[in-house]
Design a protein around this motif. Structure first.
Motif, PDB file in Angstrom:
ATOM      1  N   LYS A 396      34.990  18.737  24.187  1.00  0.00           N
ATOM      2  CA  LYS A 396      34.828  19.817  23.208  1.00  0.00           C
ATOM      3  C   LYS A 396      34.951  19.308  21.769  1.00  0.00           C
ATOM      4  CE  LYS A 396      36.613  23.292  26.433  1.00  0.00           C
ATOM      5  NZ  LYS A 396      35.274  23.732  26.818  1.00  0.00           N
ATOM      6  N   LEU A 397      34.234  18.222  21.499  1.00  0.00           N
ATOM      7  CA  LEU A 397      34.274  17.628  20.162  1.00  0.00           C
ATOM      8  C   LEU A 397      33.378  18.392  19.191  1.00  0.00           C
ATOM      9  CD1 LEU A 397      34.107  13.837  21.157  1.00  0.00           C
ATOM     10  CD2 LEU A 397      36.134  15.223  20.648  1.00  0.00           C
ATOM     11  N   PHE A 398      32.392  19.123  19.717  1.00  0.00           N
ATOM     12  CA  PHE A 398      31.441  19.842  18.858  1.00  0.00           C
ATOM     13  C   PHE A 398      31.263  21.270  19.368  1.00  0.00           C
ATOM     14  CE2 PHE A 398      30.401  15.348  18.629  1.00  0.00           C
ATOM     15  CZ  PHE A 398      30.279  15.140  17.256  1.00  0.00           C
ATOM     16  N   ASP A 399      30.861  22.155  18.442  1.00  0.00           N
ATOM     17  CA  ASP A 399      30.573  23.535  18.821  1.00  0.00           C
ATOM     18  C   ASP A 399      29.279  23.613  19.627  1.00  0.00           C
ATOM     19  OD1 ASP A 399      32.832  24.323  17.438  1.00  0.00           O
ATOM     20  OD2 ASP A 399      31.731  24.689  15.574  1.00  0.00           O
ATOM     21  N   GLN A 400      28.294  22.801  19.270  1.00  0.00           N
ATOM     22  CA  GLN A 400      27.019  22.779  19.975  1.00  0.00           C
ATOM     23  C   GLN A 400      26.472  21.344  20.008  1.00  0.00           C
ATOM     24  OE1 GLN A 400      25.367  26.197  17.566  1.00  0.00           O
ATOM     25  NE2 GLN A 400      24.285  26.571  19.497  1.00  0.00           N
ATOM     26  N   ILE A 401      25.739  21.045  21.081  1.00  0.00           N
ATOM     27  CA  ILE A 401      25.100  19.737  21.214  1.00  0.00           C
ATOM     28  C   ILE A 401      23.614  19.990  21.466  1.00  0.00           C
ATOM     29  CG2 ILE A 401      24.982  17.605  22.536  1.00  0.00           C
ATOM     30  CD1 ILE A 401      27.950  18.033  23.231  1.00  0.00           C
ATOM     31  N   VAL A 402      22.765  19.433  20.603  1.00  0.00           N
ATOM     32  CA  VAL A 402      21.326  19.693  20.659  1.00  0.00           C
ATOM     33  C   VAL A 402      20.585  18.362  20.863  1.00  0.00           C
ATOM     34  CG1 VAL A 402      19.323  20.583  19.410  1.00  0.00           C
ATOM     35  CG2 VAL A 402      21.553  21.711  19.185  1.00  0.00           C
ATOM     36  N   PHE A 403      19.654  18.364  21.810  1.00  0.00           N
ATOM     37  CA  PHE A 403      18.850  17.161  22.092  1.00  0.00           C
ATOM     38  C   PHE A 403      17.384  17.464  21.788  1.00  0.00           C
ATOM     39  CE2 PHE A 403      16.090  14.767  24.925  1.00  0.00           C
ATOM     40  CZ  PHE A 403      16.531  13.469  24.730  1.00  0.00           C
ATOM     41  N   VAL A 404      16.746  16.555  21.030  1.00  0.00           N
ATOM     42  CA  VAL A 404      15.322  16.707  20.751  1.00  0.00           C
ATOM     43  C   VAL A 404      14.659  15.332  20.873  1.00  0.00           C
ATOM     44  CG1 VAL A 404      15.708  16.489  18.250  1.00  0.00           C
ATOM     45  CG2 VAL A 404      13.582  17.506  19.099  1.00  0.00           C
ATOM     46  N   GLU A 405      13.550  15.290  21.603  1.00  0.00           N
ATOM     47  CA  GLU A 405      12.831  14.023  21.789  1.00  0.00           C
ATOM     48  C   GLU A 405      11.600  14.010  20.885  1.00  0.00           C
ATOM     49  OE1 GLU A 405      11.104  11.147  25.353  1.00  0.00           O
ATOM     50  OE2 GLU A 405      11.798  13.185  25.807  1.00  0.00           O
ATOM     51  N   ILE A 406      11.420  12.891  20.178  1.00  0.00           N
ATOM     52  CA  ILE A 406      10.315  12.744  19.226  1.00  0.00           C
ATOM     53  C   ILE A 406       9.162  11.992  19.902  1.00  0.00           C
ATOM     54  CG2 ILE A 406       9.658  11.991  16.923  1.00  0.00           C
ATOM     55  CD1 ILE A 406      11.925  14.038  17.008  1.00  0.00           C
ATOM     56  N   THR A 407       7.987  12.524  19.765  1.00  0.00           N
ATOM     57  CA  THR A 407       6.820  11.857  20.351  1.00  0.00           C
ATOM     58  C   THR A 407       6.318  10.759  19.409  1.00  0.00           C
ATOM     59  OG1 THR A 407       5.322  13.459  19.339  1.00  0.00           O
ATOM     60  CG2 THR A 407       6.159  13.969  21.552  1.00  0.00           C
ATOM     61  N   GLU A 408       5.343  10.003  19.917  1.00  0.00           N
ATOM     62  CA  GLU A 408       4.799   8.892  19.111  1.00  0.00           C
ATOM     63  C   GLU A 408       4.138   9.421  17.841  1.00  0.00           C
ATOM     64  OE1 GLU A 408       1.990   4.916  19.792  1.00  0.00           O
ATOM     65  OE2 GLU A 408       2.407   6.312  21.445  1.00  0.00           O
ATOM     66  N   THR A 409       3.578  10.592  17.906  1.00  0.00           N
ATOM     67  CA  THR A 409       3.011  11.242  16.717  1.00  0.00           C
ATOM     68  C   THR A 409       3.793  12.533  16.487  1.00  0.00           C
ATOM     69  OG1 THR A 409       1.371  12.350  18.106  1.00  0.00           O
ATOM     70  CG2 THR A 409       0.721  10.269  17.070  1.00  0.00           C
ATOM     71  N   PRO A 410       4.870  12.469  15.735  1.00  0.00           N
ATOM     72  CA  PRO A 410       5.778  13.623  15.596  1.00  0.00           C
ATOM     73  C   PRO A 410       5.096  14.842  14.965  1.00  0.00           C
ATOM     74  CG  PRO A 410       6.336  11.926  13.991  1.00  0.00           C
ATOM     75  CD  PRO A 410       5.320  11.309  14.902  1.00  0.00           C
ATOM     76  N   ASP A 411       5.406  16.014  15.523  1.00  0.00           N
ATOM     77  CA  ASP A 411       4.923  17.304  15.007  1.00  0.00           C
ATOM     78  C   ASP A 411       6.139  18.043  14.414  1.00  0.00           C
ATOM     79  OD1 ASP A 411       4.023  19.861  14.555  1.00  0.00           O
ATOM     80  OD2 ASP A 411       2.908  20.016  16.429  1.00  0.00           O
ATOM     81  N   ILE A 412       6.163  18.153  13.076  1.00  0.00           N
ATOM     82  CA  ILE A 412       7.330  18.727  12.388  1.00  0.00           C
ATOM     83  C   ILE A 412       7.629  20.139  12.884  1.00  0.00           C
ATOM     84  CG2 ILE A 412       8.281  19.424  10.154  1.00  0.00           C
ATOM     85  CD1 ILE A 412       8.194  16.436  10.549  1.00  0.00           C
TER      86      ILE A 412
END
Length: 523
Positions: A396-412
């Motif tokens: 419980k070190l953080f309130d939320q944990i978010v994971f996002v994977e970036i593709t080879e051509t990132p779409d903002i």
């Protein structure tokens, strides 16, 4: 031998104290001697006032007796005290004149003068003064004269009004009996009226019967005549007026058609409520299938509906056991009507106002769940980023944990949408620009405690353009970024970079055995 100074001081203090004790009594005695003539002059003046007041009261008493009025006892007692006080005062004044002188007539007798002056002062203060004040409070000296005609008039009026009250009672009692035959419930104010009438009739008849026993005692005749007048004005009159205002004496009879109508309507409304409940329950089940959180007011509505349906069905089932008891039928019909108006109706209206029964929840990342296949190696940590997330979640070190994977051509826009969804942030307008989205995302993450894992970065990514607080703006937030090229992280300003090497032969063999499992043991 010389006495100590302390002993002399003690003696002096005792002498001074004794002097104080003696000074007050001596002073009072001296004042009585000094005011001797003044005290007697004041006494004579007050005696004259008291005589005049006595004469004035006596005139009123004589006039009252001529009118055959009863003199009040307080006035009689006052007259007796006044006569005694005047006698005592005149005797004291006479003794003053006869006061003998001492020293062969050269000086007055001081002891007698003191006694007489003290008596004169107390007689004026303690006797004459209160008697004069008491006389001022006399409103009248006698009971008001009651002429024979007025006395008889009051009792004639009382007899007539008692007769009217008895007739009114018979009329109301007749209506009550008819209502009871029809099984109607008698109004509470009618019951109370009948009780009050019975009580007042008994009281009035006792007063009329005692009339013959009074004789010529004017005081008793006055009291009874007054009681008769008060009974007529304060009790019988209001009761007769109240009877005139009775529109009905009982609850209206519930006809068979009205009784059935209420229960038919109740059955229809219960059916509507059950249908509404099924509709809401269907939406609730769909929301649960989509892993959404059910709204609290919807949960409460379902509970209330279940409770009211049970209550209504019990009332409907008990209908057959009532029989022809009109009172019970009235109560049950009223209960059915109240159930529809106060409960079922509002619940049906509330169901119509439900726009939605649930709201989306922020789901836990799958990769944050327990990973039994994780192995730690010296040269490289397999799926390290996932294990870091799981560890942070567990501790419980953080309130939320978010994971996002970036593709080879990132779409903002896609990156922004992914992060926003996991943080519970919605972009309502699809036409909203990237900068507006970035501002909203930045505000959502600012001053929070969030671990953001940005995985598989291929080329330099402008975090501020996405809306991710970075560097000094980061606050309590932490960012974990992974890439195959450390140069990308350095260009983005990352300083604490950890490189991962290739597995050595021993680590590779351990990984193979772990992945092969039972298949390896069969060789």
């Amino acid at each position: 031998m010389v006495e100590p100074a302390g002993n002399i001081s003690s003696v002096l203090s005792v002498v001074l104290q004794v002097g104080k004790w003696l000074a007050a009594p001596i002073g009072r005695q001296f004042m009585h001697l000094y005011n001797y003539n003044t005290n007697f002059k004041n006494l004579e003046t007050e005696v004259d006032k008291l005589k005049n007041t006595r004469d004035e009261v006596q005139v009123k008493v004589d006039a009252a007796e001529i009118n055959r009025e009863e003199i009040k006892q307080t006035v009689k007692d006052w007259q007796t005290k006044v006569n005694n006080t005047i006698t005592a005062a005149e005797r004291l004044i006479q003794e003053k004149e006869e006061n003998r002188r001492c020293f062969k007539g050269l000086h007055p007798n001081c002891i007698n003068r003191y006694k007489h002056s003290k008596k004169a002062f107390k007689l004026k203060r303690d006797d004459i003064g209160p008697l004069l004040q008491q006389e001022e409070r006399f409103d009248e000296v006698s009971y008001s004269s009651i002429q024979q005609s007025n006395y008889e008039k009051n009792f004639v009026k009382l007899r007539d009004d008692v007769l009217k009250l008895k007739n009114a009672r018979r009329k109301v009692q007749r209506k009550v009996e008819e209502a009871e035959i029809n099984g109607e419930e008698i109004e509470e104010d009618v019951k109370k009226w009948l009780e009050d009438v019975d009580s007042i009739i008994v009281k009035a008849q006792e007063l009329i019967e005692n009339q013959s026993l009074i004789g010529t005692d004017w005081r008793t005749r006055y009291q009874n005549s007054k009681a008769a007048s008060e009974l007529v004005v304060e009790d019988i009159g209001p009761l007769l007026q109240q009877e005139e205002r009775f529109v009905k004496v009982s609850y209206s009879t519930i006809q068979q058609s009205d009784y059935k109508k209420n229960f038919v309507k109740l059955g229809d409304d219960v059916l509507k409520l059950k249908n509404a409940r099924r509709r809401v329950q269907r939406e609730v089940e769909e929301a649960k299938n989509n892993v959404e959180e059910i709204e609290e007011d919807v949960k409460k509505w379902l509970e209330d509906v279940d409770s009211i349906i049970v209550k209504a069905e019990e009332l409907i089932e008990n209908q057959s056991s009532i029989g022809t008891d009109c009172k019970t039928r009235c109560q049950n019909s009223k209960a059915a009507s109240e159930l529809m108006v106060d409960n079922i109706g509002p619940l049906l209206q509330q169901e119509e106002r439900f726009d939605k029964v649930s709201h989306p929840t922020i789901h836990k990342e799958i990769w944050l769940r327990s990973n039994e296949d994780y192995l730690a190696f010296e040269s490289r940590n397999s799926t390290l980023k996932n294990e870091i997330g799981r560890k942070a979640e567990k501790d419980k070190l953080f309130d939320q944990i978010v994971f996002v994977e970036i593709t080879e051509t990132p779409d903002i826009r896609k990156i922004q949408t992914t992060i926003a969804n996991k943080l519970g942030l919605k972009f309502e307008d699809e036409r909203e620009g990237e900068s507006d989205r970035a501002n909203k995302l930045y505000s959502r993450m600012e001053k929070n405690n969030i671990l953001l894992i940005v995985d598989n970065i291929w080329e330099e990514l402008d975090l501020k353009m996405v809306g991710i607080p970075f560097e000094a703006d980061r606050g309590r937030n932490k960012i974990l970024m992974t890439t195959r090229n450390v140069d990308v992280l350095e260009k983005m300003g990352s300083t604490n970079n950890l490189g991962m090497g290739i597995l050595n032969e021993e680590e590779a063999w351990r990984l193979f055995k772990n992945m092969a499992g039972n298949c390896y043991n069969s060789f």
